[in-house]
Design a protein around this motif. Structure first.
Motif, PDB file in Angstrom:
ATOM      1  N   ALA A 148      37.675  35.059  54.481  1.00 26.63           N
ATOM      2  CA  ALA A 148      39.107  35.380  54.409  1.00 26.63           C
ATOM      3  C   ALA A 148      39.493  35.762  52.985  1.00 26.63           C
ATOM      4  O   ALA A 148      40.200  36.739  52.750  1.00 26.63           O
ATOM      5  CB  ALA A 148      39.932  34.180  54.865  1.00 26.63           C
ATOM      6  N   PHE A 149      38.957  34.990  52.059  1.00 32.48           N
ATOM      7  CA  PHE A 149      39.279  35.256  50.669  1.00 32.48           C
ATOM      8  C   PHE A 149      38.713  36.601  50.223  1.00 32.48           C
ATOM      9  O   PHE A 149      39.401  37.411  49.607  1.00 32.48           O
ATOM     10  CB  PHE A 149      38.729  34.128  49.799  1.00 32.48           C
ATOM     11  N   GLY A 162      40.077  29.697  47.620  1.00 32.94           N
ATOM     12  CA  GLY A 162      40.292  31.035  47.051  1.00 32.94           C
ATOM     13  C   GLY A 162      41.737  31.467  47.225  1.00 32.94           C
ATOM     14  O   GLY A 162      42.369  31.170  48.241  1.00 32.94           O
ATOM     15  N   THR A 163      42.257  32.127  46.222  1.00 30.40           N
ATOM     16  CA  THR A 163      43.635  32.630  46.255  1.00 30.40           C
ATOM     17  C   THR A 163      43.645  34.071  45.763  1.00 30.40           C
ATOM     18  O   THR A 163      42.916  34.404  44.822  1.00 30.40           O
ATOM     19  CB  THR A 163      44.547  31.821  45.304  1.00 30.40           C
ATOM     20  N   MET A 164      44.434  34.886  46.409  1.00 35.46           N
ATOM     21  CA  MET A 164      44.610  36.247  45.916  1.00 35.46           C
ATOM     22  C   MET A 164      46.093  36.603  45.914  1.00 35.46           C
ATOM     23  O   MET A 164      46.793  36.368  46.889  1.00 35.46           O
ATOM     24  CB  MET A 164      43.859  37.242  46.792  1.00 35.46           C
ATOM     25  N   ASP A 165      46.550  37.142  44.799  1.00 34.55           N
ATOM     26  CA  ASP A 165      47.929  37.607  44.666  1.00 34.55           C
ATOM     27  C   ASP A 165      47.921  39.112  44.497  1.00 34.55           C
ATOM     28  O   ASP A 165      47.130  39.648  43.718  1.00 34.55           O
ATOM     29  CB  ASP A 165      48.581  37.027  43.403  1.00 34.55           C
ATOM     30  N   LEU A 166      48.793  39.758  45.207  1.00 34.22           N
ATOM     31  CA  LEU A 166      48.956  41.199  45.028  1.00 34.22           C
ATOM     32  C   LEU A 166      50.445  41.468  44.892  1.00 34.22           C
ATOM     33  O   LEU A 166      51.237  41.012  45.723  1.00 34.22           O
ATOM     34  CB  LEU A 166      48.388  41.946  46.236  1.00 34.22           C
ATOM     35  N   VAL A 200      47.543  35.302  49.609  1.00 30.44           N
ATOM     36  CA  VAL A 200      46.758  34.665  50.666  1.00 30.44           C
ATOM     37  C   VAL A 200      45.892  33.599  50.019  1.00 30.44           C
ATOM     38  O   VAL A 200      45.422  33.767  48.892  1.00 30.44           O
ATOM     39  CB  VAL A 200      45.885  35.680  51.441  1.00 30.44           C
ATOM     40  N   ARG A 201      45.737  32.519  50.752  1.00 31.67           N
ATOM     41  CA  ARG A 201      44.963  31.412  50.185  1.00 31.67           C
ATOM     42  C   ARG A 201      44.187  30.747  51.304  1.00 31.67           C
ATOM     43  O   ARG A 201      44.677  30.594  52.437  1.00 31.67           O
ATOM     44  CB  ARG A 201      45.914  30.416  49.517  1.00 31.67           C
TER      45      ARG A 201
END
Lengths: 383, 316
Positions: free
Chosen positions: A14-15, A121-125, A143-144
């Motif tokens: 997912a990450f 895991g974290t993603m910022d957009l 998303v995390r």
């Protein structure tokens, strides 16, 4: 092996997918000639030793152990980065990610030795558009994912695994000397409950909220920000046992002030108060948290960093079954960390840190403790 | 933007040293006289605004003191009267604050125009010095160049318009066949003085780099710890950690032009300053080489009083 594949399916993939999607989105949003710049990119690895104390109940953990003290050696690996693309005409895209794995080798339990593994895991957009010289709007998504294998009983408390998606819109305006910001956001979080522990799903939540902030243009040392906001939270898996209103719904009002100063002594202090009201009496409380961090270079290429967080909390009603979830409901926790870091080479530094945490367990008024030391190497290729 | 600029560029040393020889990117192509007139008028008005604001502030503070005294003495009638006056004076103060902020921005724009015009004049004078034949003309041009340099530094300091600096290259002063030994030594001295100036700039830039590296270490120390805590949700035990630098999903809107050094990130500032240091070192070495060449020619054979109209043009 099968378990590890499951982790990759649930969390890692997912990450990574989110990261790939973010990169693609950034690439698609970037016209030819857009200026891409890494603000930071860090690969970290290290080892820690930790001790845990507090034989308490935990609603989200299926196994109980009579041990009051446990210890663990922990290996850690992490990658984080921050990529910014200037798209021209006051438009800017940003992709930030942070992911890692922690492998524990725990000792001291009566039942058996555990070897929990955490993936996160974290993603910022985000996309920001300036409007003239004094205003900007931004849209963002985050998303995390998180997964825990071989989750141990207390006193080694580890948050349950989950996946979440957040998104929001933010506007900033500086009509005069003061800078205002307004953000609306929504969240969707589902916990990863194993078949034999479906109670973990009671943490699933959907939230929507807004926050208004003000950065006064005072000619003072450091920068202040005042904020106030509110959040509605719905817990679709958590029952109230009221026929007319069967699922938990909370309303949170929060407000506070933060002060930061970026100089050779970096300092940040934040004070926030929150009041949680619910259609269920059990999780109604008032809480206040003070957090502070300071960091400075002290010569010999050394820098020292300290962090402190204190929370005071008061429940409105005394109930026989206070089953609150650490980390989800502003528990009464005290955290203190102090660390030293030193540059070993231009792109490599080492840090040593000791920390102590005292936090309320899922049974209100009872506390577990966590203490230990960590050694980390941080590599910044190209920085 | 102004407080940020003040925080991030505290080095008056760099400002003094760099502004003596630095140019800014050309902005609007106004003449030096026009730019000077506009800047002088704006500066005078801005200082008048500051005076007015200071007077209002003084009155406001005096009224507040009187109000506090009345409250202490429980004189309700006087206190009530003073409260209204304090309120009115506070509104006036707020208006002057707004005016001062706006005029400060206008002053900065006027200063940037003037700095651009001064920079172009510096280029012109350097070229004229190179072409000048008569020593008296050269001396006059150098005096004017020095005055322009000083004015550049003064405007930079009083307006706070410190942009990403660009070094003025080593002046293209050449050996002329008509140069007497005294002319050669004069040119050598000029080049040596430039080399010394570049040396000063290198030292200032190194100090700036060292300061920013210390700040970067402090910032990274804090950011690293907060990242480590938030990565595995350790900070959630207290309901969430401090916002990380440059984080906050939306991030801070960046509306300012990146031409201002303070608006670049610390690693970008350090990289820009390192480039500038390298360039200053190159210019210093070049100026020193030219000074030595002039001196060698002045002390060596083959130098004579020049014939009008003849220039070597090939040597530099």
């Amino acid at each position: 092996m099968r378990a590890r594949q499951g982790v990759w399916r649930r969390c890692g993939s997912a990450f990574l997918l989110a990261l790939a999607a973010g990169s693609m989105a950034l690439g698609m949003a970037s016209p030819a000639g857009a200026q891409l710049a890494w603000r930071d990119f860090v690969i970290s690895g290290g080892i820690a030793t930790e001790g845990y104390q507090g034989n308490l109940e935990a609603a989200a953990v299926t196994v109980r152990d009579s041990a009051d003290l446990a210890s663990a050696v922990v290996g850690e690996f992490a990658v984080r980065g921050d990529l910014v693309a200037g798209l021209g005409e006051g438009r800017r895209a940003r992709l930030a990610f942070d992911g890692g794995v922690r492998q524990y080798s725990a000792r001291g339990f009566e039942l058996r030795d555990y070897a929990p593994r955490e993936w996160a895991g974290t993603m910022d957009l985000s996309l920001t558009q300036a409007i003239g010289q004094a205003a900007a709007v931004a849209g963002w998504v985050r998303v995390r994912g998180r997964e825990v294998e071989d989750r141990p009983p207390m006193p080694l408390f580890l948050q349950a695994g989950y996946r979440s998606a957040l998104g929001g819109l933010r506007a900033e305006l500086q009509p005069g000397e003061h800078r205002w910001d307004l953000e609306v956001r929504g969240e969707f979080t589902d916990f990863l409950a194993p078949a034999f522990a479906p109670q973990v799903r009671i943490l699933d939540r959907r939230t929507a909220g807004a926050e208004l902030g003000l950065r006064p243009g005072w000619d003072r040392d450091g920068s202040f920000r005042f904020h106030v906001g509110g959040t509605f939270a719905h817990y679709p898996e958590q029952e109230t046992f009221l026929a007319e209103d069967p699922f938990r719904r909370d309303r949170v009002v929060h407000g506070g002030v933060s002060w930061s100063r970026e100089s050779e002594v970096f300092t940040q202090v934040a004070l926030e108060a929150r009041a949680n009201r619910s259609n269920s009496r059990r999780p109604e409380y008032d809480a206040a948290t003070l957090r502070a961090i300071a960091s400075t270079a002290v010569g010999l290429d050394l820098s020292v960093t300290g962090y402190l967080a204190l929370t005071a909390k008061r429940y409105r009603f005394t109930t026989d079954a206070v089953r609150l979830i650490p980390g989800e409901e502003a528990n009464s926790a005290t955290q203190a960390y102090i660390g030293l870091s030193r540059g070993l080479a231009r792109n490599l530094d080492a840090s040593a840190r000791v920390g102590w945490v005292r936090a309320e367990s899922e049974i209100g008024g009872q506390y577990f403790q966590r203490f230990g030391g960590t050694m980390l190497l941080n590599y910044r290729p190209g920085f | 933007m102004f407080p940020l600029l003040r925080r991030m560029l505290p080095a008056a040393v760099l400002a003094v040293a760099v502004t003596l020889t630095l140019a800014v990117p050309a902005t609007a192509q106004v003449t030096l006289a026009e730019a000077e007139e506009a800047y002088t008028a704006q500066l005078a008005w801005y200082q008048e605004v500051l005076r007015q604001r200071a007077a209002v502030l003084e009155t406001h503070e005096r009224l507040v003191e009187q109000l506090e005294a009345a409250l202490r003495e429980r004189d309700q009638e006087v206190a009530s009267n003073l409260q209204g006056r304090v309120h009115d004076q506070g509104l006036q103060l707020l208006r002057w604050e707004t005016v001062a902020e706006r005029e400060s921005e206008l002053l900065r724009n006027a200063a940037q125009n003037l700095l651009g015009a001064l920079s172009r004049r510096q280029d012109e004078l350097s070229e004229q010095i190179e072409r000048s034949i008569l020593p008296i003309t050269t001396a006059r041009l150098r005096a004017e160049l020095q005055a322009v340099d000083q004015r550049y530094g003064q405007v930079s300091r009083e307006s706070g318009a410190q942009l990403v600096p660009q070094l003025i290259p080593v002046p293209e002063i050449r050996i002329d066949l008509r140069d007497s030994p005294a002319d050669m030594r004069d040119k050598a001295d000029f080049m040596e003085s430039r080399a010394v100036l570049y040396d000063t700039i290198v030292v200032s830039i190194e100090r700036e780099i060292a300061s920013r590296e210390r700040r970067l270490r402090a910032t990274r120390g804090a950011d690293g710890l907060l990242s480590d805590l938030s990565r595995f949700d350790d900070d959630l035990l207290t309901g969430g950690g401090l916002p990380r630098l440059g984080a906050g999903a939306g991030g801070r809107a960046e509306t300012e032009t990146p031409l201002v050094l303070a608006d670049l990130t610390l690693p970008e500032q350090i990289a820009a300053l390192r480039l500038l240091r390298e360039q200053a070192e190159e210019f210093r070495n070049l100026a020193r080489e030219r000074a030595e060449a002039f001196r060698a020619r002045a002390d060596g054979p083959g130098t004579r009083s020049g014939m009008p109209g003849l220039r070597s043009g090939a040597e530099s």
